[in-house]
Design an enzyme around this catalytic site. Structure first.
Site, PDB file in Angstrom:
ATOM      1  N   GLY A   1       0.832  -1.217   0.000  1.00  0.00           N
ATOM      2  CA  GLY A   1       0.000   0.000   0.000  1.00  0.00           C
ATOM      3  C   GLY A   1       0.862   1.260   0.000  1.00  0.00           C
TER       4      GLY A   1
ATOM      5  N   ARG B   1      13.039  10.274  -3.593  1.00  0.00           N
ATOM      6  CA  ARG B   1      13.820  11.455  -3.988  1.00  0.00           C
ATOM      7  C   ARG B   1      15.156  11.502  -3.257  1.00  0.00           C
ATOM      8  NH1 ARG B   1      14.239  16.403  -1.357  1.00  0.00           N
ATOM      9  NH2 ARG B   1      14.731  18.212  -2.691  1.00  0.00           N
TER      10      ARG B   1
ATOM     11  N   ASP C   1       6.039  -4.903   5.855  1.00  0.00           N
ATOM     12  CA  ASP C   1       6.795  -6.122   6.170  1.00  0.00           C
ATOM     13  C   ASP C   1       6.640  -7.207   5.103  1.00  0.00           C
ATOM     14  OD1 ASP C   1       4.161  -6.572   7.080  1.00  0.00           O
ATOM     15  OD2 ASP C   1       4.849  -8.162   8.409  1.00  0.00           O
TER      16      ASP C   1
ATOM     17  N   ASP D   1       0.279   2.069   8.417  1.00  0.00           N
ATOM     18  CA  ASP D   1      -0.187   1.228   9.521  1.00  0.00           C
ATOM     19  C   ASP D   1       0.686   1.277  10.777  1.00  0.00           C
ATOM     20  OD1 ASP D   1      -2.153   0.413   7.735  1.00  0.00           O
ATOM     21  OD2 ASP D   1      -1.066  -1.383   7.127  1.00  0.00           O
TER      22      ASP D   1
ATOM     23  N   ARG E   1      -4.735  -2.182   9.163  1.00  0.00           N
ATOM     24  CA  ARG E   1      -4.647  -3.634   8.960  1.00  0.00           C
ATOM     25  C   ARG E   1      -4.784  -4.356  10.303  1.00  0.00           C
ATOM     26  NH1 ARG E   1      -0.806  -6.442   4.494  1.00  0.00           N
ATOM     27  NH2 ARG E   1      -1.562  -4.695   3.301  1.00  0.00           N
TER      28      ARG E   1
ATOM     29  N   GLY F   1      -9.286  13.526  21.091  1.00  0.00           N
ATOM     30  CA  GLY F   1     -10.248  13.668  22.194  1.00  0.00           C
ATOM     31  C   GLY F   1     -11.423  12.714  22.043  1.00  0.00           C
TER      32      GLY F   1
ATOM     33  N   LYS G   1     -22.894  14.811  28.622  1.00  0.00           N
ATOM     34  CA  LYS G   1     -22.163  14.759  27.348  1.00  0.00           C
ATOM     35  C   LYS G   1     -23.158  14.645  26.186  1.00  0.00           C
ATOM     36  CE  LYS G   1     -18.197  13.811  25.112  1.00  0.00           C
ATOM     37  NZ  LYS G   1     -16.777  13.894  25.252  1.00  0.00           N
TER      38      LYS G   1
ATOM     39  N   ARG H   1      -5.049   7.403   2.999  1.00  0.00           N
ATOM     40  CA  ARG H   1      -3.757   7.039   2.408  1.00  0.00           C
ATOM     41  C   ARG H   1      -3.121   8.161   1.588  1.00  0.00           C
ATOM     42  NH1 ARG H   1      -4.078   1.141   0.999  1.00  0.00           N
ATOM     43  NH2 ARG H   1      -3.676   1.651  -1.166  1.00  0.00           N
TER      44      ARG H   1
HETATM   45  P1  ADP Z   1       3.262  -4.563   2.700  1.00  0.00           P
HETATM   46  O1  ADP Z   1       4.615  -4.535   2.093  1.00  0.00           O
HETATM   47  O2  ADP Z   1       2.662  -3.198   2.846  1.00  0.00           O
HETATM   48  O3  ADP Z   1       3.212  -5.398   3.959  1.00  0.00           O
HETATM   49  P2  ADP Z   1       2.006  -6.770   1.240  1.00  0.00           P
HETATM   50  O4  ADP Z   1       1.928  -7.671   2.431  1.00  0.00           O
HETATM   51  O5  ADP Z   1       0.841  -6.705   0.316  1.00  0.00           O
HETATM   52  O6  ADP Z   1       2.274  -5.244   1.645  1.00  0.00           O
HETATM   53  O7  ADP Z   1       3.302  -7.201   0.425  1.00  0.00           O
HETATM   54  C1  ADP Z   1       3.695  -6.493  -0.740  1.00  0.00           C
HETATM   55  C2  ADP Z   1       4.312  -7.451  -1.721  1.00  0.00           C
HETATM   56  O8  ADP Z   1       5.493  -8.052  -1.156  1.00  0.00           O
HETATM   57  C3  ADP Z   1       3.449  -8.649  -2.103  1.00  0.00           C
HETATM   58  O9  ADP Z   1       2.502  -8.330  -3.093  1.00  0.00           O
HETATM   59  C4  ADP Z   1       4.479  -9.621  -2.628  1.00  0.00           C
HETATM   60  O10 ADP Z   1       4.901  -9.255  -3.921  1.00  0.00           O
HETATM   61  C5  ADP Z   1       5.645  -9.375  -1.671  1.00  0.00           C
HETATM   62  N1  ADP Z   1       5.604 -10.350  -0.560  1.00  0.00           N
HETATM   63  C6  ADP Z   1       4.794 -10.342   0.513  1.00  0.00           C
HETATM   64  N2  ADP Z   1       5.013 -11.401   1.307  1.00  0.00           N
HETATM   65  C7  ADP Z   1       5.989 -12.134   0.706  1.00  0.00           C
HETATM   66  C8  ADP Z   1       6.664 -13.368   1.009  1.00  0.00           C
HETATM   67  N3  ADP Z   1       6.357 -14.074   2.098  1.00  0.00           N
HETATM   68  N4  ADP Z   1       7.613 -13.788   0.150  1.00  0.00           N
HETATM   69  C9  ADP Z   1       7.912 -13.083  -0.959  1.00  0.00           C
HETATM   70  N5  ADP Z   1       7.321 -11.928  -1.301  1.00  0.00           N
HETATM   71  C10 ADP Z   1       6.376 -11.447  -0.494  1.00  0.00           C
HETATM   72  O1  F6P Z   2      -1.332  -1.353   4.486  1.00  0.00           O
HETATM   73  C1  F6P Z   2      -1.969  -0.160   4.160  1.00  0.00           C
HETATM   74  C2  F6P Z   2      -3.459  -0.351   4.039  1.00  0.00           C
HETATM   75  O2  F6P Z   2      -4.037   0.906   3.744  1.00  0.00           O
HETATM   76  C3  F6P Z   2      -4.137  -0.971   5.260  1.00  0.00           C
HETATM   77  O3  F6P Z   2      -4.340  -0.040   6.291  1.00  0.00           O
HETATM   78  C4  F6P Z   2      -5.407  -1.504   4.645  1.00  0.00           C
HETATM   79  O4  F6P Z   2      -5.886  -2.608   5.375  1.00  0.00           O
HETATM   80  C5  F6P Z   2      -4.962  -1.939   3.274  1.00  0.00           C
HETATM   81  O5  F6P Z   2      -3.756  -1.250   2.989  1.00  0.00           O
HETATM   82  C6  F6P Z   2      -5.970  -1.643   2.201  1.00  0.00           C
HETATM   83  O6  F6P Z   2      -5.485  -2.145   1.006  1.00  0.00           O
HETATM   84  P1  F6P Z   2      -6.202  -1.858  -0.403  1.00  0.00           P
HETATM   85  O7  F6P Z   2      -5.927  -0.423  -0.758  1.00  0.00           O
HETATM   86  O8  F6P Z   2      -5.522  -2.808  -1.321  1.00  0.00           O
HETATM   87  O9  F6P Z   2      -7.653  -2.103  -0.200  1.00  0.00           O
END
Ligand code: ADP
Ligand code: F6P
Length: 321
Positions: A11, A21, A103, A128, A172, A186, A214, A253
């Site tokens: 995302g 940049r 991650d 997130d 998420r 608040g 309230k 976002r």
């Molecule tokens: P984020 O990086 O925000 O956590 P995602 O979990 O959608 O978002 O992961 C982004 C991309 O990273 C995935 O679409 C995939 O290409 C790659 N990816 C995610 N998990 C794995 C994994 N276990 N092994 C290899 N590539 C991965």
């Molecule tokens: O990881 C960023 C995020 O915006 C989360 O907060 C949300 O759950 C998800 O991506 C939404 O993903 P998409 O834009 O693919 O619906």
């Protein structure tokens, strides 16, 4: 290292452009050739890799989203496809990559590094705030401020109609956005996946507050807890005030990155290049106790979180009384 590439993945988040940049300009200033990869791992796989010049990164520091585009690419979880992606890097003699994402993106980078010897540096880019090894991810601060702006607007109408309004925010599986938005906005209640969130307790608190005059209730609901509409229905069965719910959605976002996110992105971009310049990799860059730090990239998912969510949760509940 003579050639590197930059990509954004998962995302998008405000601050990604500032990180692109910074990394690009710092690398260029050191005589390193910089490539851009479009659409994250999808572009690496489909050979959407292009030489970047300083024009590409001009005028983007204040823009949300990502100039490099982003995507989710399920094939990248398969070693067979990662081999094709690695080949596309190696044929250009690209030795290192900067991966800006969450991650999931780091897991992909880790696999690429272990299987094909590509040096990788992760920069935490997600609204997130769910990456270990950093107190803040790029975009979290901007997103939090977007939510705070929405809370103020929603509160105006909530008070006028004496309503209880539930606001579902992103995050998420993490409750950071909801919790911090509740405290800083608040709010009168917060439901996050890290806690039990008994609906009875929320209903009781709302009734108590109403007894003391309230006129409204603003309750932050993290998306990880479940659908806000279901919570709305459950609450309606327990209180007599009018209940409404709002899903803030993708408005969270976008937008121009805050000063904090721009500074963090710029510093992290520069740090990433310092690491690759020294022919090192396999790490993520983070901010801990206001200092830039590095951790092995796997720390993002198996490390320790610094954020004391219990303390903030207690604070939010006490302030909501
Ligand atoms: P984020 O990086 O925000 O956590 P995602 O979990 O959608 O978002 O992961 C982004 C991309 O990273 C995935 O679409 C995939 O290409 C790659 N990816 C995610 N998990 C794995 C994994 N276990 N092994 C290899 N590539 C991965
Ligand atoms: O990881 C960023 C995020 O915006 C989360 O907060 C949300 O759950 C998800 O991506 C939404 O993903 P998409 O834009 O693919 O619906």
């Amino acid at each position: 290292m003579k050639k590197i590439a930059i990509l954004t993945s998962g995302g998008d988040s405000p601050g990604m452009n500032a990180a692109i940049r910074s990394a690009a300009k710092i690398a260029m200033s050191k005589g390193i050739k910089v490539y851009g990869i479009q659409r994250g791992y999808l572009g690496m796989l489909n050979d959407e890799i292009f030489p970047m010049d300083d024009r590409f990164v001009s005028g983007i520091i204040d823009r949300g989203g990502t100039r490099l585009l982003t995507a989710r690419c399920l094939e990248f979880k398969d070693p067979k496809f990662r081999a094709i992606a690695a080949h596309n890097l190696k044929k250009r003699e690209i030795e290192g990559i900067v991966v800006i994402g969450g991650d999931g993106s780091y897991r992909g980078a880790d696999a690429l590094s272990k299987e094909h010897g590509i040096k990788v540096v992760g920069i935490p880019g997600t609204i997130d705030n769910d990456i270990k090894g950093t107190d803040f991810t790029l975009g979290f601060d901007t997103c939090l401020n977007t939510i705070l702006d929405a809370i103020s607007k929603i509160r105006d109408t909530a008070t006028s109609h004496e309503r209880t309004i539930l606001i579902e925010v992103m995050g998420r599986h993490a409750g950071d956005l909801a919790l911090q938005a509740c405290i800083a906005g608040g709010g009168d209640g917060v439901l996050i996946p890290e806690m039990d969130n008994p609906i009875e307790l929320l209903a009781l608190q709302i009734k108590e507050r109403r007894k003391h005059g309230k006129l409204h209730d603003i309750v932050l609901v993290a998306e990880g807890v479940g659908k806000v509409q279901d919570i709305e229905e459950a609450l309606k069965e327990r209180i007599t005030t009018e209940v409404r719910s709002v899903v803030l959605g993708h408005v969270q976002r976008g937008g121009t990155p805050s000063g904090f996110d721009r500074m963090l992105a710029t510093r992290m971009g520069a740090k990433a290049i310092e690491i690759l310049e020294n022919d090192e990799g396999g790490v993520m860059v983070g901010l801990e106790n206001n200092k830039l730090v590095t951790h092995p990239i796997s720390y993002a998912w198996d490390g320790e979180r610094n954020y004391s969510i219990n303390d903030d949760y207690e604070l939010a509940l006490t302030l909501a009384k």
